[in-house]
Write an enzyme that holds these catalytic residues in place. Structure first.
Site, PDB file in Angstrom:
ATOM      1  N   ASP A   1       6.457  -1.211   6.356  1.00  0.00           N
ATOM      2  CA  ASP A   1       5.243  -1.982   5.473  1.00  0.00           C
ATOM      3  C   ASP A   1       5.783  -3.370   5.435  1.00  0.00           C
ATOM      4  O   ASP A   1       7.011  -3.883   5.828  1.00  0.00           O
ATOM      5  CB  ASP A   1       5.228  -1.277   4.388  1.00  0.00           C
ATOM      6  CG  ASP A   1       3.799  -1.309   3.681  1.00  0.00           C
ATOM      7  OD1 ASP A   1       3.059  -2.630   4.049  1.00  0.00           O
ATOM      8  OD2 ASP A   1       3.491  -0.803   2.627  1.00  0.00           O
TER       9      ASP A   1
HETATM   10  C1  BGC Z   1       0.343  -2.765   2.262  1.00  0.00           C
HETATM   11  C2  BGC Z   1       0.004  -1.823   3.644  1.00  0.00           C
HETATM   12  C3  BGC Z   1      -0.808  -2.905   4.325  1.00  0.00           C
HETATM   13  C4  BGC Z   1       0.046  -4.109   4.926  1.00  0.00           C
HETATM   14  C5  BGC Z   1      -0.500  -5.267   5.617  1.00  0.00           C
HETATM   15  C6  BGC Z   1       1.196  -3.876   2.542  1.00  0.00           C
HETATM   16  O1  BGC Z   1       1.517  -4.615   1.341  1.00  0.00           O
HETATM   17  O2  BGC Z   1       1.074  -1.904   1.847  1.00  0.00           O
HETATM   18  O3  BGC Z   1      -0.777  -0.811   3.299  1.00  0.00           O
HETATM   19  O4  BGC Z   1      -1.135  -2.254   5.758  1.00  0.00           O
HETATM   20  O5  BGC Z   1       0.598  -4.727   3.828  1.00  0.00           O
HETATM   21  O6  BGC Z   1      -1.434  -5.798   4.918  1.00  0.00           O
END
Ligand code: BGC
Length: 800
Positions: A225
């Protein structure tokens, strides 16, 4: 792979940095072979940070339709838009959080508070996405059940919250839906921000290497993530294959520092990371690319044709560095009749009618005046383009989805007020509205003198912020109570990202109907109007249990416990309806509930055995030989920045500033048990993509008939719940969802609904033997209209 240099392999695995290029995530390229890096883009409901796209209904709305064909179509329609925009990896679907905590901020991104529903709907979504030549992403692995304390940097804690999950729940609840996605061929995973049993999600060797890649047989790649990578070598040997967005987000995302990129190169050169592991990472990444046919599909656009960080036509190709000003947004219209039809159908089919004492449907030919009440009826002040991480107080009207990264910029958004008003005007029915939050004279004027009031309640949540309570926002409960005193016919329409408290007014006789919606995307208002006026016979079902007493929900951990918050998942297998069943609590509305304007009847339950099930799984297939490719035999000198190379500022490259950077330092201290050889055998639960292939064998065939007795044509959801035998060593929830289907029937028509029960559906995870077993004893089969309305019952016995 054997053609690639070390730097090129490193490039495949390494994000180029936050805001380095067009997409929310971008990987390095292999210019020599004409291969440009991946564009990875949110969201699970459509292409985020792009224009001319559709706000599809979120996952929770797709789940609420309980319509498998439509869920699959939604995946295809969304992926068509990602494909048109030149996206390689769509960052969805979400099947974690599973939704065990009613207040969790991101539950609306997934499909509903049941592991089986999540797995089935998530798997169909993956199928739809990848059929369109776009790579799907299973997120967030695993235990991301609350937002509070998900990130140390923003919560004043030293470590992210640890989801402490026992082995059986890990398999039967949190891992379950991810297995379905793997079995459907999902090519990528995202590990989560939270810790699991006090090890970070993205450097958790047990979860990534042992469970995901070995036991579940996942052949694709794991990305972090955004900013969840906590280390270089430790993460790589723990199973992380791709670092996103590439630069370390903490403490500063724009400085070009990276755990991968040059550090990965150096670690391979100095022998800390085995070269075979880098090969494995690169192979896993490119396997996904070819598996979905991305090599052909991406030729259509020749790369992303939008830029996430500006809405202008011209902007910087490298936004963080503010370099290379050029055409960055081609404004490609990704919408067509198909995408809009699917978005509307999902919205319509997701609404659950939970109370109806005669309030609905409303016939416009029998009334003269409608009242519309509540902030939730009106279009939001600044358009529906919700920026990240708003608080619920800043929501100023109806909304298409919750907040955070799981959103898009909608091209259109229809509020309930607009959809109702246009119908009323057409039929020469008067309409007055009060869409503020008071209960003043203006409110009374509207409420008193209408034949029916439609009162709109909303409650909203977002990534990064759990809800803090169950009361709907903008004083709507007070408005409902007052309206019920002033008028005998009030219909309440709820749109909420989760469970809300309805106890103040639900039993009032002047509340004549209640429609419970989750956020429904661009066409929410239109969908609601169609149901209110009987243009569509409601067929949605609640994707969670609504309690009478909010104390009955699993709570959010809000105590930081001295900086290392611990979330002990003590409820085990008993969440949502399983918990209410276990404790004998009567819910207000049960999981799976939803009424129709017609009367449907279930009959003729038939259970057929397809195969005999041994208690133990058959032996897994043997492991093939490890794939080996020759070493590139490069030295540190080969990995230094090419002469004359011009760098983009703070961009992650694979090269070293000097060959000295690859000198071995102090010996690396590998974790206990670290070894590089492939194990001799598969675990008994493993051996195939999605685990031991026998888990997916059809063991029983169940069927039942459903008849529409009228008065309207409509669709009905038939649900199958299974009671697995209790054994001396293992107690199991009373009943669990193990099948569902939706059938459309004209008045008087009947249909047979068929369900396949797989070996896995009958299995429990045996902690002692570390495998799935089929308990001996009586299995109860229930066919019903909800988790508590179980009209048909039968059973079968599996004896030793
Ligand atoms: C989120 C993800 C997301 C990523 C990219 C993160 O903060 O938890 O679900 O895909 O950011 O934006």
């Amino acid at each position: 792979m054997s053609q690639l240099t070390l730097a090129e392999k490193v490039n495949l695995t390494s994000g180029t940095g936050w805001q380095s290029e067009n997409c929310v995530g971008n990987t390095g390229s292999v210019p020599r072979l004409g291969f440009w890096g991946f564009c990875l883009q949110d969201s699970p409901l459509g292409p985020r940070m792009a224009d001319l796209v559709t706000a599809f209904p979120p996952g929770i709305a797709a789940g609420s339709t309980f319509n498998k064909g439509l869920i699959h179509e939604r995946g295809r329609a969304m992926a068509k838009q990602f494909r048109d925009k030149g996206v390689d990896v769509m960052l969805g679907p979400v099947v974690g959080p599973v939704g065990v905590k009613a207040l969790a901020g991101r539950n609306w991104e997934g499909f509903g508070a049941d592991a089986y529903l999540q797995g089935t709907a998530g798997g169909l979504t993956v199928r739809g996405i990848q059929e369109m030549g776009v790579m799907a992403n299973a997120k967030h692995f695993i235990g991301n059940e609350q937002e509070t304390f998900r990130m140390p940097a923003t919560s004043g804690i030293s470590k992210a919250v640890s989801s402490n999950i026992d082995d059986r729940s890990l398999h039967e609840v949190y891992g379950w839906p991810f297995m379905d996605l793997i079995h459907e061929g999902v090519v990528s995973f995202m590990c989560s921000y939270n810790e699991i049993n006090n090890t970070a999600g993205c450097q958790n060797s047990y979860l990534l290497n042992s469970i995901l890649k070995t036991e579940y047989g996942f052949p694709g790649f794991v990305m972090s993530d955004w900013g969840a990578t906590k280390s270089g070598v430790d993460s790589v040997i723990a199973g992380l294959d791709m670092n996103m967005p590439g630069t370390n987000m903490i403490p500063q995302e724009f400085n070009g520092m990276s755990y991968f990129g040059p550090n990965l190169t150096a670690s391979v050169l100095n022998g800390t990371v085995p070269e075979e592991r880098l090969d494995d990472m690169a192979i896993r990444i490119m396997a996904g690319y070819y598996f979905v046919g991305r090599d052909e599909a991406r030729k259509e656009t020749g790369g992303p044709n939008f830029n996430s960080f500006t809405v202008d036509t011209y902007g910087y190709a490298y936004p963080n560095a503010q370099q290379q000003f050029e055409l960055v947004n081609k404004h490609v219209n990704a919408r067509n009749a198909y995408t809009e039809r699917v978005a509307l159908d999902v919205a319509i089919e997701s609404s659950a009618l939970v109370k109806n004492t005669g309030g609905l449907p409303v016939s416009l030919s029998n009334i003269t005046k409608i009242g519309v009440i509540g902030v939730g009826a009106r279009p939001p002040n600044d358009g529906p383009v919700l920026s990240d991480l708003l608080s619920s107080d800043t929501i100023s009207g109806a909304f298409p989805f919750g907040g955070g990264s799981g959103v898009v910029n909608p091209s259109n958004f229809i509020s309930p007020l607009e959809a109702i008003n246009s119908r009323a005007a057409q039929k020469i029915v008067a309409l007055d509205y009060y869409v503020g939050e008071d209960t003043d004279d203006a409110f009374e004027r509207v409420v008193k003198n209408s034949d029916v009031n439609f009162i709109f309640g909303i409650d909203w949540s977002a990534e990064g912020a759990d809800r803090t309570g169950f009361q709907m926002s903008h004083n709507v409960d007070e408005q409902i109570v007052q309206a019920a005193e002033l008028n005998s016919n009030n219909v309440v329409v709820i749109t909420a990202t989760g469970q809300v408290d309805v106890e103040r007014w639900i039993d009032h006789p002047n509340i004549t109907a209640v429609l419970y919606n989750v956020p429904q995307g661009a066409y929410g208002g239109e969908a609601i109007a169609r149901i209110l006026f009987g243009e569509y016979n409601p067929s949605g079902r609640l994707p969670f249990t609504v309690a009478k007493d909010v104390k009955d929900y699993v709570p959010i951990v809000t105590d930081s416990m001295g900086g290392r918050p611990q979330d002990n998942f003590d409820w085990g297998l008993y969440y949502d309806y399983r918990l209410f069943d276990q404790k004998g609590i009567e819910p207000r509305f049960e999981f799976g509930a939803g009424l129709s304007y017609s009367k449907f009847e279930l009959s003729n339950l038939v259970v057929d055995k397809v195969i005999d099930l041994s208690e133990q799984l058959p032996a897994p297939p043997t492991l093939g030989p490890a794939v080996g490719i020759p070493s590139t035999n490069e030295t540190a000198a080969d990995l230094v920045y090419p002469e004359g190379f011009t760098r983009v500022d703070a961009f992650v490259y694979p090269w070293l500033d000097s060959a000295d950077e690859a000198q071995p330092g102090a010996p690396f201290s590998y974790p206990e048990g670290y070894k590089t050889e492939q194990p001799a055998t598969n675990p008994q639960a493993g051996g195939g993509v999605g685990g031991n292939p026998a888990l997916w064998d059809v063991a029983y065939h169940i069927k039942a008939d459903v008849t529409n007795h009228g008065p309207l044509n409509g669709a009905y959801v038939v649900q199958l719940y299974l009671g697995i035998p209790q054994t001396a060593s293992n107690t199991t929830p009373l009943r669990q969802l193990r099948g569902f289907d939706k059938v459309a029937l004209d008045v008087g028509q009947s249909a047979t609904v068929n369900f396949d029960l797989l070996r896995r559906d009958l299995s429990i995870w045996d902690v002692d033997t570390q495998t799935w077993v089929v308990p001996r004893g009586q299995y109860d089969v229930y066919i019903g209209s909800s988790s508590r309305n179980l009209e048909l019952h039968s059973s079968f016995i599996i004896s030793s």
